[in-house]
Design an enzyme around this catalytic site. Sequence first.
Site, PDB file in Angstrom:
ATOM      1  CG  HIS A 220      -1.938  -1.046   1.169  1.00 19.31           C
ATOM      2  ND1 HIS A 220      -2.797  -1.105   2.335  1.00 19.31           N
ATOM      3  CD2 HIS A 220      -2.111  -1.945   0.249  1.00 19.31           C
ATOM      4  CE1 HIS A 220      -3.743  -2.184   1.868  1.00 19.31           C
ATOM      5  NE2 HIS A 220      -3.224  -2.726   0.954  1.00 19.31           N
TER       6      HIS A 220
ATOM      7  CE1 TYR B 114      -4.258   3.214  10.011  1.00 19.95           C
ATOM      8  CE2 TYR B 114      -4.751   2.931  12.155  1.00 19.95           C
ATOM      9  CZ  TYR B 114      -4.003   2.837  11.010  1.00 19.95           C
ATOM     10  OH  TYR B 114      -2.865   1.829  11.185  1.00 19.95           O
TER      11      TYR B 114
ATOM     12  N   PRO C 199      -2.622  -0.918  19.671  1.00 22.19           N
ATOM     13  CG  PRO C 199      -4.542  -2.180  19.131  1.00 22.19           C
ATOM     14  CD  PRO C 199      -3.716  -1.664  20.288  1.00 22.19           C
TER      15      PRO C 199
ATOM     16  CE  LYS D  45       5.304   3.034  13.891  1.00 26.10           C
ATOM     17  NZ  LYS D  45       6.045   2.604  12.533  1.00 26.10           N
TER      18      LYS D  45
ATOM     19  CE1 TYR E  87      -0.187   3.976  10.214  1.00 23.22           C
ATOM     20  CE2 TYR E  87       1.066   2.513   8.896  1.00 23.22           C
ATOM     21  CZ  TYR E  87      -0.076   2.749   9.625  1.00 23.22           C
ATOM     22  OH  TYR E  87      -1.131   1.689   9.673  1.00 23.22           O
TER      23      TYR E  87
HETATM   24  C1  DHB Z   1      -3.811  -3.713  11.259  1.00 22.67           C
HETATM   25  C2  DHB Z   1      -3.650  -3.623  12.743  1.00 22.67           C
HETATM   26  C3  DHB Z   1      -3.335  -2.179  12.989  1.00 22.67           C
HETATM   27  O1  DHB Z   1      -3.050  -2.052  14.562  1.00 22.67           O
HETATM   28  C4  DHB Z   1      -3.414  -1.252  12.494  1.00 22.67           C
HETATM   29  O2  DHB Z   1      -3.226   0.009  12.873  1.00 22.67           O
HETATM   30  C5  DHB Z   1      -3.579  -1.507  10.964  1.00 22.67           C
HETATM   31  C6  DHB Z   1      -3.685  -2.503  10.357  1.00 22.67           C
HETATM   32  C7  DHB Z   1      -4.078  -5.073  10.820  1.00 22.67           C
HETATM   33  O3  DHB Z   1      -4.266  -5.831  11.608  1.00 22.67           O
HETATM   34  O4  DHB Z   1      -4.065  -5.097   9.690  1.00 22.67           O
END
Ligand code: DHB
Length: 414
Positions: free
Chosen positions: A76, A207, A298, A302, A390
């Site tokens: 991506h 997001y 999450p 990271k 990121y």
């Molecule tokens: C996923 C998990 C995340 O915590 C995140 O910020 C983006 C993607 C995932 O499981 O694909």
Amino acid sequence: MIIKERTQVGIVGAGPAGLLLSHLLALGGIESVVVEKRSQAHCEARQRAGMLESTTVELLREVGLGGRLDREGLEHDGIYLQFDGERHHLNFRELTGGRWITIYAQTEIVRDLIAARQAHGAALEFGATDTEVADLDSSRPLLRYTDAAGRRHQVACDAIAGCDGFHGVTRPSIPRGRLRTVYERSYPYGWLGILAAAPPSTDEVIYCRHENGFALHSMRTPRIGRLYLQVPAGEDIARWPDDRIWDELSRRMAVPGWELTTGPILEKGITSMRSFVAAPMRYQRLFLAGDAAHIVPPTGAKGLNLAVADVAALATALIRLLRDGEPDLADAYSDQCLERVWRATYLACWMTTMLHVVPGQDSFESALQLAQLRNLVTSRAAATMLAENYTGYAPLRYAPSTRLAPTALWPWVA
Ligand code: DHB
């Protein structure tokens, strides 16, 4: 009867950190034993995150683990940020001059690593019980465990790596008072995550901040979606039948002209959210890596990337120590990792608090969240800050001869 053995590095935990460390050490001619309490089937099936920084992808390719990742991973350019019913795209590749992200599930990385280690006849002990580490003050620390057949082992090691996660045995075995500092924060919400046989309704991850709370639309394959919903801390999954999950995801992620494709839910579970950093990440010849040393919420994905970065530094440091007798990189290990850990801790905490809504939060807080989000989608400088953090922190090179000075970690600072 105790079976006495000897290895160079005893590794506790066969998650991505422990397995990758064993792999990297083997490339540097260092032998290791990996001890894991769960079964191989369990390790290969557990669902975790799946977003890789381009720096992580480059490292995995460089050490021979890029085959299936390159065939099946979904590359991506960036992410979508959604708030106030509007969806905006941020192109990280363009903002960072070429860095990207790849969707490839942690569980697939674990499978690739187990296959690679087993193909080289590595010592992986699954289903181990009563694992303990001892004699940490000596130059020959001990790793003890009972194998799946019930035999007790004692392995004399030159170093031990604690890759056994937040609830593991290695961090608590550091004598009281010798872990200088523990930093911790918990958040009043968790994530309900689903894996669904529903083709992703988006080309890149979304997001989304909504008054009802955060939602995230990710994916695993062109046919399998991975989606998350903010739920209250301590929520009971029984309160979330499948229809309610899809309804709430559709409500939070709605934008005009877009529809969320639903499908059978294959798996669901709730994760709590916390930030945690233990410092230093080393006591004598015990080195902590990954979740054993630090946890991030999450948001921003990271956790796995930090574990990979820790282990790249640790493998380099241990090869230098055990092959060349030079302790400099081992001595620098904790400080160097913690610099990146704190950058990621900041990113994860910031993204989390900007995107999650606490029920009853005051209107000032909500307005600030929206102002930050608006700033990210209108200021190139703000978007670049997110994009840089990121997509990864530095080109992580696995090079035993490279001195991992701050300038190597942060080349643009030099
Ligand atoms: C996923 C998990 C995340 O915590 C995140 O910020 C983006 C993607 C995932 O499981 O694909």
